[in-house]
Design a protein around this motif. Structure first.
Motif, short mmCIF file in Angstrom:
data_model
loop_
_atom_site.label_atom_id
_atom_site.label_comp_id
_atom_site.label_asym_id
_atom_site.label_seq_id
_atom_site.Cartn_x
_atom_site.Cartn_y
_atom_site.Cartn_z
N ILE A 70 0.83 -1.20 0.00
CA ILE A 70 0.00 0.00 0.00
C ILE A 70 0.87 1.25 0.00
N ARG A 71 1.88 1.29 0.84
CA ARG A 71 2.72 2.48 0.94
C ARG A 71 3.49 2.73 -0.36
N ALA A 72 3.92 1.66 -1.00
CA ALA A 72 4.62 1.82 -2.28
C ALA A 72 3.67 2.34 -3.36
N CYS A 73 2.44 1.84 -3.36
CA CYS A 73 1.45 2.33 -4.33
C CYS A 73 1.24 3.83 -4.19
N LEU A 74 1.24 4.32 -2.95
CA LEU A 74 0.97 5.73 -2.68
C LEU A 74 2.23 6.59 -2.72
N GLY A 75 3.36 5.99 -3.05
CA GLY A 75 4.61 6.74 -3.12
C GLY A 75 5.17 7.14 -1.78
N LEU A 76 4.71 6.49 -0.70
CA LEU A 76 5.21 6.82 0.63
C LEU A 76 6.57 6.21 0.90
N ILE A 77 6.92 5.17 0.14
CA ILE A 77 8.24 4.58 0.19
C ILE A 77 8.69 4.34 -1.25
N PRO A 78 9.99 4.39 -1.50
CA PRO A 78 10.47 4.22 -2.88
C PRO A 78 10.45 2.75 -3.30
N SER A 79 10.36 2.55 -4.60
CA SER A 79 10.44 1.19 -5.14
C SER A 79 11.77 1.02 -5.87
N ALA A 80 12.25 -0.23 -5.92
CA ALA A 80 13.48 -0.53 -6.63
C ALA A 80 13.24 -0.63 -8.13
N THR A 81 12.13 -1.26 -8.49
CA THR A 81 11.76 -1.39 -9.90
C THR A 81 10.24 -1.32 -10.01
N PRO A 141 -0.08 8.41 -13.23
CA PRO A 141 0.66 8.39 -11.97
C PRO A 141 -0.19 8.91 -10.81
N TYR A 142 0.24 8.56 -9.62
CA TYR A 142 -0.49 8.95 -8.41
C TYR A 142 -0.70 10.46 -8.34
N ARG A 143 0.32 11.23 -8.68
CA ARG A 143 0.21 12.69 -8.55
C ARG A 143 -0.92 13.26 -9.40
N GLU A 144 -1.28 12.57 -10.48
CA GLU A 144 -2.35 13.04 -11.35
C GLU A 144 -3.74 12.66 -10.84
N GLN A 145 -3.80 11.68 -9.93
CA GLN A 145 -5.09 11.17 -9.49
C GLN A 145 -5.25 11.20 -7.97
N ARG A 146 -4.37 11.89 -7.29
CA ARG A 146 -4.35 11.79 -5.83
C ARG A 146 -5.65 12.25 -5.18
N ARG A 147 -6.37 13.16 -5.80
CA ARG A 147 -7.62 13.61 -5.21
C ARG A 147 -8.69 12.53 -5.21
N ARG A 148 -8.50 11.53 -6.05
CA ARG A 148 -9.48 10.45 -6.13
C ARG A 148 -9.14 9.28 -5.22
N VAL A 171 -6.36 5.22 4.75
CA VAL A 171 -6.51 5.07 6.20
C VAL A 171 -5.30 4.27 6.68
N PRO A 172 -4.37 4.90 7.40
CA PRO A 172 -3.16 4.20 7.83
C PRO A 172 -3.42 3.30 9.03
N GLN A 173 -2.41 2.52 9.38
CA GLN A 173 -2.48 1.77 10.63
C GLN A 173 -2.51 2.74 11.80
N ARG A 174 -3.14 2.33 12.88
CA ARG A 174 -3.27 3.22 14.04
C ARG A 174 -1.91 3.60 14.61
N ASP A 175 -0.93 2.69 14.56
CA ASP A 175 0.36 3.01 15.18
C ASP A 175 1.19 3.98 14.35
N GLU A 176 0.70 4.37 13.17
CA GLU A 176 1.39 5.38 12.36
C GLU A 176 0.96 6.80 12.73
N VAL A 177 -0.03 6.93 13.58
CA VAL A 177 -0.65 8.23 13.85
C VAL A 177 -0.17 8.77 15.20
N ASP A 178 0.10 10.07 15.25
CA ASP A 178 0.43 10.73 16.51
C ASP A 178 -0.87 11.10 17.21
#
Length: 268
Positions: free
Chosen positions: A63-74, A83-90, A94-101
């Motif tokens: 999920i994080r790689a799909c959203l560009g939150l972590i880089p991919s090797a290939t 690309p995500y940047r063109e469709q991000r509004r759509r 919802v992240p895991q609870r332990d990712e939230v402050d």
């Protein structure tokens, strides 16, 4: 002489450009150790999709790689062919609870209103209309009575409902949810599942990392069975089989060793 027309970057005819998500040859590695290996699939519109696999299989990483939150090797990921940047509004997340402050001083209404920022614009005042939309989303998840409560004062299940309200407020067409049912009580689980089913019935696509194999057949239409690579993907009735479960939850070390060797050879 006119130069040749360039081919579209990463055009892959095997993928359907109308698919909400098309993942092509995606590999993710941390410190040259592969976490996901050559993931290639399409996710179809209007479906509830579970991502399942053992601990460490790369479910959240996918999920994080799909959203560009972590880089991919290939590889690459496209949303409706772009690309995500063109469709991000759509796209909602919802992240895991332990990712939230959870100590950040905001109310449940503030969190839900964050889902309206694509319409509001950053650093602009939240209008009454947007607050009303956020309240309506809190009401959908049964949290309107807690709108003014600080997020840190809510239980885990209540916090999860509020973050679901934030995603609903975005009015997205595609939702990624990382274990939305983890650690919630039975009533909250039923409420969340009903909301996800309503989203699906409204034509939305929902992709959930999920850990409870006993509820896959009841809750979901499709399943992605992952153990660093895709073991099987498709309709739950077709691919959620004992044989595929054995392949998904066994043999992980062999797969990791082979992929790590291959990745090292490519980089060397």
């Amino acid at each position: 002489m006119n130069p040749p027309t360039p081919k579209p970057f990463d055009a892959h005819p095997e993928h359907d450009p109308s698919s909400p998500v098309s993942i092509h040859a995606l590999t993710v590695a941390y410190h040259r150790k592969p976490v996901l290996w050559d993931v290639d699939l399409d996710i179809h519109a209007g479906r509830l999709v579970a991502v399942v696999g053992p601990n460490g299989a790369g479910k959240s990483t996918l999920i994080r790689a799909c959203l560009g939150l972590i880089p991919s090797a290939t590889g690459n990921v496209r949303f409706w062919g772009e690309p995500y940047r063109e469709q991000r509004r759509r796209i909602g997340y919802v992240p895991q609870r332990d990712e939230v402050d959870w100590d950040f001083p905001v109310s449940a209404l503030d969190v839900a209103a964050m889902g309206r920022y694509a319409q509001i614009g950053w650093f602009r005042r939240v209008s009454r209309a947007h607050k009303d939309a956020a309240r309506a989303c809190l009401n959908r998840v049964g949290m309107l009575d807690y709108a003014d409560r600080q997020i840190a004062q809510l239980s885990g299940g209540q916090q999860q409902r509020v973050f679901l309200a934030r995603a609903l407020a975005q009015e997205a067409d595609l939702y990624f949810m990382d274990e939305p049912l983890a650690g919630v009580d039975a009533a909250t689980e039923r409420a969340i599942v009903e909301i996800l089913a309503k989203l699906r019935d409204d034509g939305k696509t929902v992709v959930c990392v999920h850990h409870d194999l006993q509820t896959i057949e009841r809750y979901f239409d499709d399943v992605i069975m992952l153990n660093m690579r895709v073991v099987a993907t498709g309709n739950v009735a077709d691919v959620f089989t004992p044989d595929n479960l054995r392949k998904t939850y066994g043999g992980r070390l062999t797969t990791l060793d082979r992929a790590g060797h291959a990745l090292g050879t490519q980089g060397g």
